[in-house]
Design a protein around this motif. Structure first.
Motif, PDB file in Angstrom:
ATOM      1  N   THR A 119      17.289 -67.377 -12.273  1.00  0.00           N
ATOM      2  CA  THR A 119      16.478 -66.883 -13.386  1.00  0.00           C
ATOM      3  C   THR A 119      16.443 -67.907 -14.514  1.00  0.00           C
ATOM      4  OG1 THR A 119      17.108 -64.624 -12.832  1.00  0.00           O
ATOM      5  CG2 THR A 119      16.247 -64.987 -15.039  1.00  0.00           C
ATOM      6  N   LEU A 120      17.613 -68.427 -14.881  1.00  0.00           N
ATOM      7  CA  LEU A 120      17.658 -69.383 -15.990  1.00  0.00           C
ATOM      8  C   LEU A 120      17.003 -70.712 -15.600  1.00  0.00           C
ATOM      9  CD1 LEU A 120      21.146 -68.510 -17.451  1.00  0.00           C
ATOM     10  CD2 LEU A 120      18.936 -68.178 -18.554  1.00  0.00           C
ATOM     11  N   GLY A 121      17.125 -71.080 -14.337  1.00  0.00           N
ATOM     12  CA  GLY A 121      16.419 -72.279 -13.871  1.00  0.00           C
ATOM     13  C   GLY A 121      14.915 -72.093 -14.009  1.00  0.00           C
ATOM     14  N   GLY A 122      14.437 -70.901 -13.660  1.00  0.00           N
ATOM     15  CA  GLY A 122      13.009 -70.612 -13.768  1.00  0.00           C
ATOM     16  C   GLY A 122      12.555 -70.575 -15.219  1.00  0.00           C
ATOM     17  N   ILE A 123      13.396 -70.037 -16.064  1.00  0.00           N
ATOM     18  CA  ILE A 123      13.052 -69.983 -17.491  1.00  0.00           C
ATOM     19  C   ILE A 123      12.987 -71.394 -18.071  1.00  0.00           C
ATOM     20  CG2 ILE A 123      14.097 -69.361 -19.724  1.00  0.00           C
ATOM     21  CD1 ILE A 123      14.592 -66.561 -18.368  1.00  0.00           C
ATOM     22  N   VAL A 193      11.837 -72.829  -8.432  1.00  0.00           N
ATOM     23  CA  VAL A 193      10.737 -72.243  -9.211  1.00  0.00           C
ATOM     24  C   VAL A 193       9.667 -73.301  -9.499  1.00  0.00           C
ATOM     25  CG1 VAL A 193      10.111 -71.161 -11.400  1.00  0.00           C
ATOM     26  CG2 VAL A 193      12.152 -70.402 -10.182  1.00  0.00           C
ATOM     27  N   PHE A 194      10.095 -74.536  -9.789  1.00  0.00           N
ATOM     28  CA  PHE A 194       9.106 -75.593 -10.051  1.00  0.00           C
ATOM     29  C   PHE A 194       8.262 -75.829  -8.796  1.00  0.00           C
ATOM     30  CE2 PHE A 194       9.211 -78.788 -13.721  1.00  0.00           C
ATOM     31  CZ  PHE A 194       7.832 -78.885 -13.754  1.00  0.00           C
ATOM     32  N   GLN A 195       8.912 -75.778  -7.641  1.00  0.00           N
ATOM     33  CA  GLN A 195       8.192 -75.955  -6.383  1.00  0.00           C
ATOM     34  C   GLN A 195       7.177 -74.819  -6.196  1.00  0.00           C
ATOM     35  OE1 GLN A 195       8.456 -78.661  -4.432  1.00  0.00           O
ATOM     36  NE2 GLN A 195       6.705 -77.780  -3.322  1.00  0.00           N
ATOM     37  N   GLU A 196       7.596 -73.621  -6.578  1.00  0.00           N
ATOM     38  CA  GLU A 196       6.710 -72.448  -6.504  1.00  0.00           C
ATOM     39  C   GLU A 196       5.504 -72.655  -7.428  1.00  0.00           C
ATOM     40  OE1 GLU A 196       7.510 -69.944  -4.492  1.00  0.00           O
ATOM     41  OE2 GLU A 196       5.813 -68.660  -5.028  1.00  0.00           O
ATOM     42  N   VAL A 197       5.777 -73.177  -8.640  1.00  0.00           N
ATOM     43  CA  VAL A 197       4.693 -73.461  -9.590  1.00  0.00           C
ATOM     44  C   VAL A 197       3.730 -74.466  -8.968  1.00  0.00           C
ATOM     45  CG1 VAL A 197       4.138 -74.577 -11.797  1.00  0.00           C
ATOM     46  CG2 VAL A 197       6.036 -72.938 -11.665  1.00  0.00           C
ATOM     47  N   TYR A 198       4.294 -75.517  -8.383  1.00  0.00           N
ATOM     48  CA  TYR A 198       3.449 -76.544  -7.761  1.00  0.00           C
ATOM     49  C   TYR A 198       2.557 -75.913  -6.683  1.00  0.00           C
ATOM     50  CZ  TYR A 198       1.847 -80.312  -4.857  1.00  0.00           C
ATOM     51  OH  TYR A 198       1.036 -81.135  -4.135  1.00  0.00           O
ATOM     52  N   THR A 199       3.173 -75.113  -5.822  1.00  0.00           N
ATOM     53  CA  THR A 199       2.416 -74.506  -4.723  1.00  0.00           C
ATOM     54  C   THR A 199       1.297 -73.619  -5.268  1.00  0.00           C
ATOM     55  OG1 THR A 199       4.407 -74.528  -3.379  1.00  0.00           O
ATOM     56  CG2 THR A 199       2.638 -73.090  -2.629  1.00  0.00           C
ATOM     57  N   MET A 200       1.633 -72.843  -6.308  1.00  0.00           N
ATOM     58  CA  MET A 200       0.603 -71.963  -6.877  1.00  0.00           C
ATOM     59  C   MET A 200      -0.534 -72.773  -7.490  1.00  0.00           C
ATOM     60  SD  MET A 200       2.222 -68.673  -8.704  1.00  0.00           S
ATOM     61  CE  MET A 200       3.810 -69.253  -9.111  1.00  0.00           C
TER      62      MET A 200
END
Ligand code: HEM
Length: 211
Positions: A119-123, A193-200
């Motif tokens: 969670t904190l990594g994503g934040i 989460v950054f990878q998820e952002v990239y994919t999105m």
């Protein structure tokens, strides 16, 4: 923590910056349509990720939670408020509205339920984006004019952006020093989460251009 997080996520950040829509936005000739498209993309990213991350941060420990829940401890309320977080999805929706665009249809759900480190990594990822937003805003004002309509998200922390960022870093360092978070876990969470952002962003970037 911030230095380690930046190093660990640098390659993904660079990959995000190199996505076609981002290149157009930061290139020599961005158009108002490029900016609207960026707002739409970011609204979909924040609308998907932010509610899950904020909810995970403040979710009360489940009644009767046993030893298994120790893997995902919750922070005390004062630790959470020290992070100084304010959701940014509403700002993106307001910016879209300025451009006559509806909020995106999103299904908030990611890594559910993420543990505290993730969670904190994503934040970190979602907060850091507003830091880069300052740079993007400066460029867009140069090319598209000042005032830039619908720039609440890009201007989110205004001239307090650096101070806010420093504070986030201090809080993360304090949590790590007190043994409340595992730095490696936070870093792994930020990378995921950054990878998820990239994919999105890469997927949504194939959408038809905003009007
Ligand atoms: C056109 C797209 C982007 C550009 C040009 C850009 C640019 C930048 C710049 C210049 C910084 C450093 C700001 C400073 O030190 O004052 C930064 C930081 C950062 N950006 Fe981006 N960014 C972009 C997109 C994103 C996106 C989509 C995300 C994630 C959702 C993101 C996450 C971050 C993070 C986490 C940091 C903080 C790095 C650190 O720890 O110092 N960026 N960005």
């Amino acid at each position: 923590m911030l230095v380690a997080l930046r190093l660990a996520t640098a390659a993904t950040h660079q990959a995000v910056e190199l996505l076609p829509g981002m290149v157009r936005l930061t290139g020599p000739d961005p158009s108002p349509a490029d900016y609207r498209r960026y707002l739409r993309l970011m609204a979909r990213v924040y609308g998907t990720l932010e509610p899950s991350l904020y909810a995970a941060l403040s979710a009360p420990r489940a009644p009767g939670a046993g030893a298994a829940d120790q893997r995902s401890p919750r922070l005390a309320a004062e630790r959470i408020s020290a992070l100084g977080l304010r959701p940014k999805f509403p700002a993106l929706c307001a910016d879209l509205a300025v451009h006559g665009l509806a909020p995106p249809a999103v299904a908030p759900d990611l890594l559910s339920p993420p543990d505290l480190n993730t969670t904190l990594g994503g934040i970190y990822v979602l907060e850091g984006s507003t830091l880069g937003g300052r740079v993007v805003a400066r460029r867009l004002r140069k090319h598209l004019g000042d005032p830039l309509p619908g720039a609440t998200f890009l201007d989110f922390h205004g001239d307090q952006a650096a101070a806010h960022w420093k504070r986030l870093g201090l809080v993360l360092d304090g949590l790590a020093a007190d043994g409340l978070i595992d730095p490696d876990g936070v870093i792994a969470g930020a990378c995921a989460v950054f990878q998820e952002v990239y994919t999105m962003l890469a997927t949504f970037d194939e959408d038809p251009p905003a009007p």
